[in-house]
Design a protein around this motif. Structure first.
Motif, PDB file in Angstrom:
ATOM      1  N   ALA A  45       0.840  -1.207   0.000  1.00  0.00           N
ATOM      2  CA  ALA A  45       0.000   0.000   0.000  1.00  0.00           C
ATOM      3  C   ALA A  45       0.870   1.251   0.000  1.00  0.00           C
ATOM      4  CB  ALA A  45      -0.918  -0.012   1.217  1.00  0.00           C
ATOM      5  N   MET A  46       2.000   1.194   0.709  1.00  0.00           N
ATOM      6  CA  MET A  46       2.881   2.371   0.780  1.00  0.00           C
ATOM      7  C   MET A  46       3.496   2.695  -0.578  1.00  0.00           C
ATOM      8  SD  MET A  46       4.825   1.665   4.379  1.00  0.00           S
ATOM      9  CE  MET A  46       5.625   3.263   4.500  1.00  0.00           C
ATOM     10  N   ILE A  47       3.763   1.668  -1.364  1.00  0.00           N
ATOM     11  CA  ILE A  47       4.376   1.946  -2.678  1.00  0.00           C
ATOM     12  C   ILE A  47       3.373   2.679  -3.551  1.00  0.00           C
ATOM     13  CG2 ILE A  47       5.612   0.946  -4.650  1.00  0.00           C
ATOM     14  CD1 ILE A  47       5.668  -1.616  -3.132  1.00  0.00           C
ATOM     15  N   GLU A  48       2.136   2.182  -3.526  1.00  0.00           N
ATOM     16  CA  GLU A  48       1.064   2.808  -4.313  1.00  0.00           C
ATOM     17  C   GLU A  48       0.963   4.301  -4.031  1.00  0.00           C
ATOM     18  OE1 GLU A  48      -1.757   1.641  -6.361  1.00  0.00           O
ATOM     19  OE2 GLU A  48      -0.018   0.350  -6.765  1.00  0.00           O
ATOM     20  N   SER A  49       1.065   4.636  -2.740  1.00  0.00           N
ATOM     21  CA  SER A  49       0.803   6.023  -2.340  1.00  0.00           C
ATOM     22  C   SER A  49       2.081   6.852  -2.216  1.00  0.00           C
ATOM     23  CB  SER A  49       0.064   6.028  -1.001  1.00  0.00           C
ATOM     24  OG  SER A  49       0.781   5.227  -0.083  1.00  0.00           O
ATOM     25  N   GLY A  50       3.230   6.224  -2.401  1.00  0.00           N
ATOM     26  CA  GLY A  50       4.489   6.980  -2.275  1.00  0.00           C
ATOM     27  C   GLY A  50       4.770   7.402  -0.837  1.00  0.00           C
ATOM     28  N   THR A  51       4.283   6.597   0.107  1.00  0.00           N
ATOM     29  CA  THR A  51       4.447   6.932   1.529  1.00  0.00           C
ATOM     30  C   THR A  51       5.850   6.526   2.015  1.00  0.00           C
ATOM     31  OG1 THR A  51       2.084   6.535   1.833  1.00  0.00           O
ATOM     32  CG2 THR A  51       3.451   6.507   3.819  1.00  0.00           C
ATOM     33  N   VAL A  52       6.498   7.419   2.747  1.00  0.00           N
ATOM     34  CA  VAL A  52       7.828   7.128   3.302  1.00  0.00           C
ATOM     35  C   VAL A  52       7.670   6.364   4.626  1.00  0.00           C
ATOM     36  CG1 VAL A  52       9.961   8.179   4.212  1.00  0.00           C
ATOM     37  CG2 VAL A  52       8.790   9.211   2.248  1.00  0.00           C
ATOM     38  N   ALA A  53       8.518   5.373   4.855  1.00  0.00           N
ATOM     39  CA  ALA A  53       8.545   4.652   6.135  1.00  0.00           C
ATOM     40  C   ALA A  53       9.492   5.385   7.077  1.00  0.00           C
ATOM     41  CB  ALA A  53       9.045   3.224   5.917  1.00  0.00           C
ATOM     42  N   VAL A  54       8.993   5.815   8.221  1.00  0.00           N
ATOM     43  CA  VAL A  54       9.865   6.478   9.195  1.00  0.00           C
ATOM     44  C   VAL A  54      10.125   5.510  10.348  1.00  0.00           C
ATOM     45  CG1 VAL A  54      10.152   8.428  10.766  1.00  0.00           C
ATOM     46  CG2 VAL A  54       8.978   8.759   8.578  1.00  0.00           C
ATOM     47  N   LEU A  55      11.373   5.115  10.503  1.00  0.00           N
ATOM     48  CA  LEU A  55      11.737   4.170  11.564  1.00  0.00           C
ATOM     49  C   LEU A  55      12.322   4.942  12.757  1.00  0.00           C
ATOM     50  CD1 LEU A  55      13.259   1.189   9.542  1.00  0.00           C
ATOM     51  CD2 LEU A  55      10.860   1.696  10.118  1.00  0.00           C
ATOM     52  N   LEU A  56      11.961   4.472  13.949  1.00  0.00           N
ATOM     53  CA  LEU A  56      12.273   5.229  15.159  1.00  0.00           C
ATOM     54  C   LEU A  56      12.979   4.310  16.166  1.00  0.00           C
ATOM     55  CD1 LEU A  56       8.766   6.897  15.063  1.00  0.00           C
ATOM     56  CD2 LEU A  56      10.931   8.006  14.491  1.00  0.00           C
ATOM     57  N   PRO A  57      14.289   4.134  15.969  1.00  0.00           N
ATOM     58  CA  PRO A  57      15.016   3.180  16.806  1.00  0.00           C
ATOM     59  C   PRO A  57      15.048   3.559  18.275  1.00  0.00           C
ATOM     60  CG  PRO A  57      16.522   4.394  15.365  1.00  0.00           C
ATOM     61  CD  PRO A  57      15.136   4.748  14.941  1.00  0.00           C
ATOM     62  N   GLY A  58      14.899   4.848  18.585  1.00  0.00           N
ATOM     63  CA  GLY A  58      14.906   5.271  19.994  1.00  0.00           C
ATOM     64  C   GLY A  58      13.727   4.683  20.739  1.00  0.00           C
ATOM     65  N   ALA A  59      12.548   4.718  20.124  1.00  0.00           N
ATOM     66  CA  ALA A  59      11.347   4.176  20.777  1.00  0.00           C
ATOM     67  C   ALA A  59      11.463   2.662  20.864  1.00  0.00           C
ATOM     68  CB  ALA A  59      10.099   4.594  20.009  1.00  0.00           C
ATOM     69  N   PHE A  60      11.958   2.042  19.825  1.00  0.00           N
ATOM     70  CA  PHE A  60      12.162   0.589  19.801  1.00  0.00           C
ATOM     71  C   PHE A  60      13.062   0.172  20.978  1.00  0.00           C
ATOM     72  CE2 PHE A  60      14.840  -2.988  18.627  1.00  0.00           C
ATOM     73  CZ  PHE A  60      13.952  -3.918  18.110  1.00  0.00           C
ATOM     74  N   TYR A  61      14.140   0.906  21.129  1.00  0.00           N
ATOM     75  CA  TYR A  61      15.119   0.620  22.190  1.00  0.00           C
ATOM     76  C   TYR A  61      14.529   0.866  23.573  1.00  0.00           C
ATOM     77  CZ  TYR A  61      18.883   2.257  25.304  1.00  0.00           C
ATOM     78  OH  TYR A  61      19.692   2.501  26.379  1.00  0.00           O
ATOM     79  N   PHE A  62      13.864   2.017  23.709  1.00  0.00           N
ATOM     80  CA  PHE A  62      13.480   2.465  25.056  1.00  0.00           C
ATOM     81  C   PHE A  62      12.324   1.654  25.630  1.00  0.00           C
ATOM     82  CE2 PHE A  62      11.902   5.647  28.181  1.00  0.00           C
ATOM     83  CZ  PHE A  62      13.085   5.827  28.883  1.00  0.00           C
ATOM     84  N   ILE A  63      11.407   1.184  24.752  1.00  0.00           N
ATOM     85  CA  ILE A  63      10.350   0.329  25.314  1.00  0.00           C
ATOM     86  C   ILE A  63      10.747  -1.155  25.207  1.00  0.00           C
ATOM     87  CG2 ILE A  63       8.495   2.017  25.015  1.00  0.00           C
ATOM     88  CD1 ILE A  63       7.422   0.440  22.686  1.00  0.00           C
ATOM     89  N   ARG A  64      11.962  -1.372  24.846  1.00  0.00           N
ATOM     90  CA  ARG A  64      12.553  -2.720  24.744  1.00  0.00           C
ATOM     91  C   ARG A  64      11.700  -3.620  23.866  1.00  0.00           C
ATOM     92  NH1 ARG A  64      14.109  -4.771  30.376  1.00  0.00           N
ATOM     93  NH2 ARG A  64      15.555  -6.003  29.169  1.00  0.00           N
ATOM     94  N   GLU A  65      11.299  -3.051  22.710  1.00  0.00           N
ATOM     95  CA  GLU A  65      10.525  -3.807  21.722  1.00  0.00           C
ATOM     96  C   GLU A  65      11.432  -4.924  21.191  1.00  0.00           C
ATOM     97  OE1 GLU A  65       7.085  -3.385  20.470  1.00  0.00           O
ATOM     98  OE2 GLU A  65       7.955  -5.340  20.042  1.00  0.00           O
ATOM     99  N   THR A  66      10.825  -6.030  20.805  1.00  0.00           N
ATOM    100  CA  THR A  66      11.649  -7.090  20.230  1.00  0.00           C
ATOM    101  C   THR A  66      11.292  -7.344  18.771  1.00  0.00           C
ATOM    102  OG1 THR A  66      10.100  -8.675  21.154  1.00  0.00           O
ATOM    103  CG2 THR A  66      12.130  -8.317  22.384  1.00  0.00           C
TER     104      THR A  66
END
Ligand code: NIG
Ligand code: FE
Length: 407
Positions: free
Chosen positions: A272-293
């Motif tokens: 769906a993102m390709i169709e709409s030209g949507t950029v993926a914004v990745l947020l490693p700080g939040a991933f790290y801080f909530i200890r996402e796996t």
């Protein structure tokens, strides 16, 4: 400003370390725009007599773009961090009335001046790392007055500091306590009263929604996107951060300029993102801080050539961080992004996530001269070091706006 030739530098004009100019020069005219850039030996004689500034062999990149922040907020949430260390999850704390809502209380209570002062300190830290454009969201006010206060502070930061600020209205960030049990009524308030008023006041450049179990449903998110469309504003989304709800696909139907977080994104969402030209914004700080796996699906994004940006997500709950350079290192170590991916992620792709690819993220003749000079031998060092000051100079519209001590 005197027309100036910046020289004795190595140039990475497109935020792409595979496209560089060794021993380069940048000619900046008195209106702060770039007249010419290239190899020093090719400098046209027209610029030969201009004032010269020596960058001492620094590497020069476009000014960095921090495309997802909640920089303006009251208080901080170190106490919740302690609760999480004792075993509570981010979601549990939010359900108990903590989390975003506790920052809402502090933000509502803060005067505009106090909010400006504490936010300015965070902004100054980012500016000292070469950031020349930043997005700032509302979403800790959650009533018309307090959302206005946040957005006014964001605008004032852009007037008082040498940085271009893009504001995003995130009224649908959490349910304010006075609407407990009445989420649809709050969405009415967001769509029918808050967004139209704030947009009319010129305080909003884009609209965002937290589409999540602890945020808003797909149907509620869609109502906000419709309201944004009516107001003629682009949309963004916080989606697939804690679960896969399909918020990205929904936002893509509204031509979202970016979808952010995305740890739980699946292939349907990527398509769906390709169709709409949507950029993926990745947020490693939040991933790290909530200890996402759960890692964001980087291979899928790569395979389908979705542009990926990286940002601080500076906020008190999931990413109390004011260093984009640290995020660059984490994007590489935690997400396994390559050096070129990371560098494009904080320049060209970040500019695109703001719908501003024509204005930020690359250095070209005719553009405003917004660039950062780095005291490093190679561009990979920008991703390699963490916690080390590397920025020797920040130039905005041709003016030095930051200089490292001893530079
Ligand atoms: O980007 N996900 C929602 N919003 C923020 C966190 C906000 C907070 O906890 O204060 C984020 O992670
Ligand atoms: Fe966020």
């Amino acid at each position: 400003m005197k027309p100036t030739v910046w020289h004795n530098l190595n140039l990475c004009p497109h935020g792409d370390p595979d496209v560089t100019i060794l021993d380069g020069a940048i000619a900046v005219q008195d209106d702060g725009t770039i007249a010419w850039l290239g190899a020093q030996r090719d400098l046209p004689s027209l610029y030969a007599g201009w004032h010269r500034e020596d960058l001492k062999r620094a590497w020069v990149t476009p000014g960095l773009v921090d495309c997802h922040t909640h920089l303006v907020y009251g208080g901080q949430r170190a106490d919740e961090f302690a609760q999480r260390l004792a075993g509570a999850s981010y979601e549990e704390i939010a359900r108990r009335g903590g989390g975003i809502v506790s920052t809402v209380r502090a933000t509502r209570a803060a005067s505009e001046e106090a909010l400006f002062a504490q936010s300015a300190e965070r902004l100054e830290a980012l500016l000292a790392e070469g950031v020349t454009a930043i997005e700032i969201k509302s979403g800790y006010g959650l009533d018309l007055e307090s959302e206005r206060k946040m957005l006014r502070v964001a605008r004032r930061l852009g007037e008082r500091y040498p940085v271009t600020v893009y504001t995003t209205f995130l009224g649908a960030h959490a349910l304010p306590p006075e609407f407990a049990g009445r989420a649809d009524a709050y969405i009415n308030e967001v769509c029918d009263r808050m967004l139209p008023a704030l947009a009319d006041e010129g305080l909003v450049d884009a609209v965002d929604v937290f589409c999540e179990r602890i945020g808003f449903s797909l149907a509620q998110s869609e109502r906000v996107f419709e309201a944004a469309e009516r107001a003629g504003l682009p949309v963004k989304v916080h989606a697939e951060q804690l679960s896969n709800m399909g918020g990205t696909q929904l936002a893509a139907r509204y031509n979202a300029i970016s979808a952010d977080h995305l740890e739980f994104l699946d292939e349907a969402g990527v398509l769906a993102m390709i169709e709409s030209g949507t950029v993926a914004v990745l947020l490693p700080g939040a991933f790290y801080f909530i200890r996402e796996t759960q890692l964001p699906p980087l291979d899928l994004l790569r395979r389908h050539r979705v542009p990926v940006a990286v940002s601080t997500d500076c906020n008190p709950g999931t990413s109390p961080c004011t260093s984009l350079l640290t995020m660059m290192n984490m994007a590489a170590t935690l997400f396994r992004m390559s050096v070129p991916e990371v560098l494009r992620g904080v320049t060209v792709h970040a500019a695109r996530a703001l719908g501003q690819a024509g204005r930020h993220g690359t250095l070209e003749a005719g553009r405003q001269a917004d660039f950062a000079a780095w005291r490093v031998q190679s561009l990979a060092e920008l991703v390699y070091w963490f916690g080390r000051p590397l920025c020797s100079r920040v130039v905005r519209a041709g003016h030095t706006v930051y200089q490292m001590r001893g530079d």
